[in-house]
Design an enzyme around this catalytic site. Sequence first.
Site, mmCIF file in Angstrom:
data_model
loop_
_atom_site.group_PDB
_atom_site.id
_atom_site.type_symbol
_atom_site.label_atom_id
_atom_site.label_comp_id
_atom_site.label_asym_id
_atom_site.label_seq_id
_atom_site.Cartn_x
_atom_site.Cartn_y
_atom_site.Cartn_z
ATOM 1 N NE ARG A 88 -0.556 1.570 3.746
ATOM 2 C CZ ARG A 88 0.602 2.153 4.040
ATOM 3 N NH1 ARG A 88 1.685 1.436 4.282
ATOM 4 N NH2 ARG A 88 0.692 3.456 4.054
ATOM 5 N NE ARG A 108 -6.493 0.771 -2.886
ATOM 6 C CZ ARG A 108 -5.751 1.092 -1.820
ATOM 7 N NH1 ARG A 108 -4.670 0.384 -1.536
ATOM 8 N NH2 ARG A 108 -6.060 2.111 -1.050
ATOM 9 C CG ASN A 129 -2.731 11.220 2.694
ATOM 10 O OD1 ASN A 129 -2.060 10.398 2.083
ATOM 11 N ND2 ASN A 129 -2.576 11.421 3.993
ATOM 12 C CE LYS A 130 -5.700 5.066 3.975
ATOM 13 N NZ LYS A 130 -6.458 4.049 3.195
ATOM 14 C CG ASP A 188 -2.855 7.442 -1.518
ATOM 15 O OD1 ASP A 188 -2.542 6.289 -1.841
ATOM 16 O OD2 ASP A 188 -2.867 7.839 -0.340
ATOM 17 C CD GLN A 200 -4.214 2.219 6.917
ATOM 18 O OE1 GLN A 200 -4.857 2.651 7.869
ATOM 19 N NE2 GLN A 200 -4.745 2.058 5.718
ATOM 20 C CB ALA A 217 0.656 6.712 -4.156
#
Length: 343
Positions: free
Chosen positions: A48, A79, A238-239, A228, A187, A50
């Site tokens: 995981r 993804r 992003n997350k 990402d 994460q 990018a």
Amino acid sequence: MADGFSPIRWSDGELLLLDQTLLPEQQVWLHCRRPEDVAGAVRRLSVRGAPAIGVAAAYGLVLGAGDFDAAYELLLATRPTAVNLCWALDQGRVVRDRCVEAGAHTELRQRLLNWAGDLHREDVEANRRIGAFGRELFEEGDRVLTHCNAGALATAGYGTAIGVVEAAWSAGRLASVWVDETRPLLQGSRLTTWELSRLEIPHRLITDNSAGAIIARGWVQKIVVGADRIAANGDVANKVGTYPVAVLAARHGVPFYVAAPLSTIDRHTASGADIPIEERDAGEVVHAFGKRIAPRETEALNLAFDVTPAELVAALITDAGVLRPPYRESIASAFRDRDVAGR
């Protein structure tokens, strides 16, 4: 963590990926011999981040060289948000096309492998440049907050946001790190703390909803996260949970930095409104540690990413330097300089 650590390895004709779903309790390497193995690892987040996804996909094309187009489409569908995935796959297609034009069909696998290896090394080098540029933004005694994981595990090695943290720590410009746990897959608590422990950088884990409290108390001087995908105007995907942190940073006057290589900037995406946002299985929200934590009739929404508007980003820390607003101009300039340099 030894210098040169990477969650991605090529050995004896197969791709080895450190299974990040098992960290920190187990360190298991997946042996990928087919592009289907790589695609599965990407989908379930065994690999995981990018940049790491892009490099893994490059090696996936090597494994699928016998049916390149099928491997390309399979990997592309894994993804949707991480732009490095399509960026790497498109580069691989150029390698394939040139090989075909030269009539070197039997050399395709080796040429793809040479290219994937170069991509792997270049990502690590880019991350080290990001760290070197980013450390100059820190001052002695700074405490930094980060969200999700953007360390060596999320890249081909060294890391983006955590690469900046490591560089600042090594330069004596960092006191400690606050680590958001990053629900629902944790994460931050599973991966970022694992990396920081091995780097021997002081850190404390917090719940995601504690970020506002510690920022308000003046316990955070800098915030740095990965990305990402970054749009041409500087909007950042992003997350999920990154956007609220950026809003809190703006409210309290704390610089909010995004660390990412130029390869994560998508100049074909005008703004964050055009970035596809992956929605993952709702089961990740209603289950925790193998147990259901919500009533069975409960429905859940599981957005994997959110978008932080460019106006909340103090700077983009890239391998080409620190980019400042207005981002449409600074991003375009960075790519022009790169193209002139032939990189």
